[in-house]
Scaffold this active site. Structure first.
Site, PDB file in Angstrom:
ATOM      1  N   GLU A 144       1.820   3.960  -4.000  1.00  0.00           N
ATOM      2  CA  GLU A 144       1.332   2.579  -4.118  1.00  0.00           C
ATOM      3  C   GLU A 144       2.271   1.740  -4.982  1.00  0.00           C
ATOM      4  O   GLU A 144       2.582   0.589  -4.644  1.00  0.00           O
ATOM      5  CB  GLU A 144      -0.079   2.587  -4.702  1.00  0.00           C
ATOM      6  CG  GLU A 144      -1.129   3.092  -3.724  1.00  0.00           C
ATOM      7  CD  GLU A 144      -2.442   3.456  -4.400  1.00  0.00           C
ATOM      8  OE1 GLU A 144      -3.435   3.631  -3.672  1.00  0.00           O
ATOM      9  OE2 GLU A 144      -2.468   3.603  -5.649  1.00  0.00           O
TER      10      GLU A 144
ATOM     11  N   ASP B 240      -1.149  -0.915   5.060  1.00  0.00           N
ATOM     12  CA  ASP B 240      -1.609   0.449   5.301  1.00  0.00           C
ATOM     13  C   ASP B 240      -0.960   1.023   6.558  1.00  0.00           C
ATOM     14  O   ASP B 240      -0.528   2.188   6.585  1.00  0.00           O
ATOM     15  CB  ASP B 240      -3.130   0.449   5.423  1.00  0.00           C
ATOM     16  CG  ASP B 240      -3.692   1.821   5.756  1.00  0.00           C
ATOM     17  OD1 ASP B 240      -3.698   2.686   4.865  1.00  0.00           O
ATOM     18  OD2 ASP B 240      -4.111   2.034   6.912  1.00  0.00           O
TER      19      ASP B 240
ATOM     20  N   HIS C 283     -24.989 -17.776 -22.207  1.00  0.00           N
ATOM     21  CA  HIS C 283     -24.726 -17.140 -23.501  1.00  0.00           C
ATOM     22  C   HIS C 283     -25.879 -16.218 -23.906  1.00  0.00           C
ATOM     23  O   HIS C 283     -27.004 -16.312 -23.398  1.00  0.00           O
ATOM     24  CB  HIS C 283     -24.526 -18.206 -24.576  1.00  0.00           C
ATOM     25  CG  HIS C 283     -25.737 -19.090 -24.741  1.00  0.00           C
ATOM     26  ND1 HIS C 283     -26.850 -18.719 -25.458  1.00  0.00           N
ATOM     27  CD2 HIS C 283     -25.997 -20.325 -24.248  1.00  0.00           C
ATOM     28  CE1 HIS C 283     -27.739 -19.689 -25.414  1.00  0.00           C
ATOM     29  NE2 HIS C 283     -27.256 -20.676 -24.686  1.00  0.00           N
TER      30      HIS C 283
ATOM     31  N   ASP D 222      -5.181  -2.835  -2.375  1.00  0.00           N
ATOM     32  CA  ASP D 222      -6.494  -2.195  -2.478  1.00  0.00           C
ATOM     33  C   ASP D 222      -6.503  -1.093  -3.534  1.00  0.00           C
ATOM     34  O   ASP D 222      -7.491  -0.367  -3.659  1.00  0.00           O
ATOM     35  CB  ASP D 222      -6.949  -1.653  -1.127  1.00  0.00           C
ATOM     36  CG  ASP D 222      -6.001  -0.611  -0.536  1.00  0.00           C
ATOM     37  OD1 ASP D 222      -5.639   0.321  -1.249  1.00  0.00           O
ATOM     38  OD2 ASP D 222      -5.642  -0.747   0.649  1.00  0.00           O
TER      39      ASP D 222
ATOM     40  N   GLU E 209     -23.797 -27.847 -23.124  1.00  0.00           N
ATOM     41  CA  GLU E 209     -25.177 -28.067 -22.717  1.00  0.00           C
ATOM     42  C   GLU E 209     -25.534 -29.550 -22.832  1.00  0.00           C
ATOM     43  O   GLU E 209     -24.847 -30.321 -23.512  1.00  0.00           O
ATOM     44  CB  GLU E 209     -26.116 -27.217 -23.589  1.00  0.00           C
ATOM     45  CG  GLU E 209     -27.611 -27.339 -23.290  1.00  0.00           C
ATOM     46  CD  GLU E 209     -27.983 -26.980 -21.855  1.00  0.00           C
ATOM     47  OE1 GLU E 209     -27.666 -27.800 -20.966  1.00  0.00           O
ATOM     48  OE2 GLU E 209     -28.598 -25.915 -21.634  1.00  0.00           O
TER      49      GLU E 209
ATOM     50  N   ASP F 179       0.849  -1.184   0.000  1.00  0.00           N
ATOM     51  CA  ASP F 179       0.000   0.000   0.000  1.00  0.00           C
ATOM     52  C   ASP F 179       0.887   1.237   0.000  1.00  0.00           C
ATOM     53  O   ASP F 179       2.087   1.164   0.287  1.00  0.00           O
ATOM     54  CB  ASP F 179      -0.909   0.007   1.233  1.00  0.00           C
ATOM     55  CG  ASP F 179      -2.107   0.930   1.074  1.00  0.00           C
ATOM     56  OD1 ASP F 179      -2.325   1.437  -0.040  1.00  0.00           O
ATOM     57  OD2 ASP F 179      -2.836   1.143   2.056  1.00  0.00           O
TER      58      ASP F 179
END
Length: 443
Positions: free
Chosen positions: A53, A127, A247, A78, A323, A12
């Protein structure tokens, strides 16, 4: 053969003013135990949040490389910007970012590093380090490890993204090992309270149960008996999340005709192509899909490719997502099947073991196929968010199995063309249905 090391890097950076006095923090973690292996932090003077960052990312990757240059590393931040740019999904336009991203990319081979976005509340260690660095800078000093209080206790519900390694059959054993490690480190019960379900706003989140309301572990005391109820049990970290996309429409869809894997393999209609474009935009806005896997049938491959083109990803075809084969019913409406094959249709409605007329596939057989496909994909994509572009029956079966619902539940779910559903699968064997038949992106 020597087993490669695995690390989690959390990083961070922050700026008090943006730009303003800035600093970064990074921590390297053992993904199995949550142990802190290395910490880095530095006050960098006046800079923007994004620069800080990126500096944190670079420091974290270098720390991981120092521990093991051939390690597999999962970066968790983050910063949506950094994660998306380093993942290659967003272009890097700002001149200050380009050299930093290039530097980060050179630290370890690309194949060894993956990136994941996490919410800020799950990035507290890094952080805190960044804020300690800025506090030190305010005093005219640099951050010193000996003065840091950022190291988190092992019981702090850190949801690590890499589940215990091993073949699929070892999941229960790995889960037990992590529970024991957490209980030993924290002195708390290894059995956690219920996991709350996530709402639609967190359906694709890689961040797992903590960010969706997971309750912290109880105070030390006698461990209650483990619950056998699905959806209850210990937090086993970041789940694999399957985003299930049916789909887009074909010419047969509005007519509600049976269209399986034994028919004409129709293409998307103009309406279906518009739907595929709309869902691609919606998924791009969420920014969490990391991998795309498609049924081999044309309508799915076309839908998947529309999403892949928008996200900058490739499509992998998975035969197991096809399917059901509806046999002689292919291309017919339900009314036409009832008129021509009334006994076979009634048997099909009454029992999942009954197959459509003419050698079609029963729901029981389809469930075996789709379950095996699910397990194979989970083993290959642990802790990741995967888009599965498939059909009505596979989606309904995956949802039914996640809910533990009976086979007749397949007839009680609505699933529209180009709809999104989502199921999260945890390392302790539990699953959580996060969304069903979302078509908000089509409105």
């Amino acid at each position: 053969m020597r087993r490669l090391a695995r690390f989690v890097v959390e990083a961070d950076g922050g700026s008090r003013g943006n730009p303003g006095p800035a600093g970064y923090g990074a921590v390297v973690l053992d993904p199995a135990t949550g142990e802190t292996l290395a910490e880095r932090a530095e006050y960098i003077g006046v800079a923007t949040n994004n620069v800080a960052e990126y500096k944190g990312l670079i420091a974290g990757l270098k720390a991981a490389r120092e521990l093991s240059p051939d390690a597999m590393v999962q970066v968790r931040m983050d910063s949506k910007l950094v994660v998306e740019q380093m993942s290659g999904r967003w272009k890097i336009k700002h001149p200050d970012m380009k050299p930093l991203a290039a530097e980060a990319a050179k630290i370890l081979p690309r194949a060894q590093v993956t990136y994941e976005w996490i919410p800020r509340e799950r990035n507290k260690h890094a952080d805190r380090l960044a804020n300690e660095a800025m506090d030190a800078g305010k005093r005219g000093k640099q951050w010193e490890p000996s003065a840091s209080s950022a190291a988190l206790d092992a019981s702090a519900a850190r949801a690590l993204a890499t589940p215990p390694a091993g073949p699929p059959g070892d999941a229960a054993k790995g889960a037990a090992a992590v529970r024991a490690a957490l209980a030993t480190a924290s002195g708390t019960s290894a059995t956690a309270p219920p996991r709350e379900e996530a709402g639609a706003d967190t359906l694709f989140a890689e961040h797992g149960p903590t960010a969706s309301g997971h309750i912290p572990a109880p105070a030390p005391g006698p461990a209650p008996a483990p619950s056998a109820t699905p959806g209850w049990g210990p937090d086993m970290g970041t789940p694999a999340t399957f985003v299930l996309l049916r789909h887009g429409e074909t010419a047969l869809t509005p007519q509600k005709r049976f269209s399986g894997s034994g028919g004409t393999d129709p293409e998307l209609s103009p309406a279906g192509r518009r739907q595929a474009s709309a869902v691609a935009e919606a998924l791009a806005a969420r920014g969490t899909v990391q991998t795309i896997v498609s049924s081999p049938l044309r309508r799915c491959r076309e839908t998947a490719q529309a999403v892949a083109d928008r996200l900058g990803l490739t499509v992998t075809v998975e035969e197991g997502l096809r399917e059901v084969d509806f046999g002689a019913w292919e291309g017919l409406t339900f009314a036409e099947v009832r008129e021509r094959f009334p006994d076979d249709l009634q048997a099909w409605l009454d029992s999942p073991k009954a197959a459509p007329t003419g050698g079609g596939e029963s729901f029981t057989a389809a469930t075996r196929r789709i379950s095996a496909t699910r397990d194979r994909l989970l083993a290959a994509h642990a802790g990741r968010t995967v888009l599965l572009v498939t059909h009505v029956t596979p989606v309904k079966i995956l949802v039914r199995l996640a809910l533990g619902a009976p086979p007749e539940a397949l007839f009680k779910m609505e699933l529209s063309a180009a709809s999104l559903s989502a199921v999260a699968y945890y390392a302790d064997g539990n699953a959580s249905v996060r969304l069903l038949n979302d078509t908000s992106h089509l409105r």
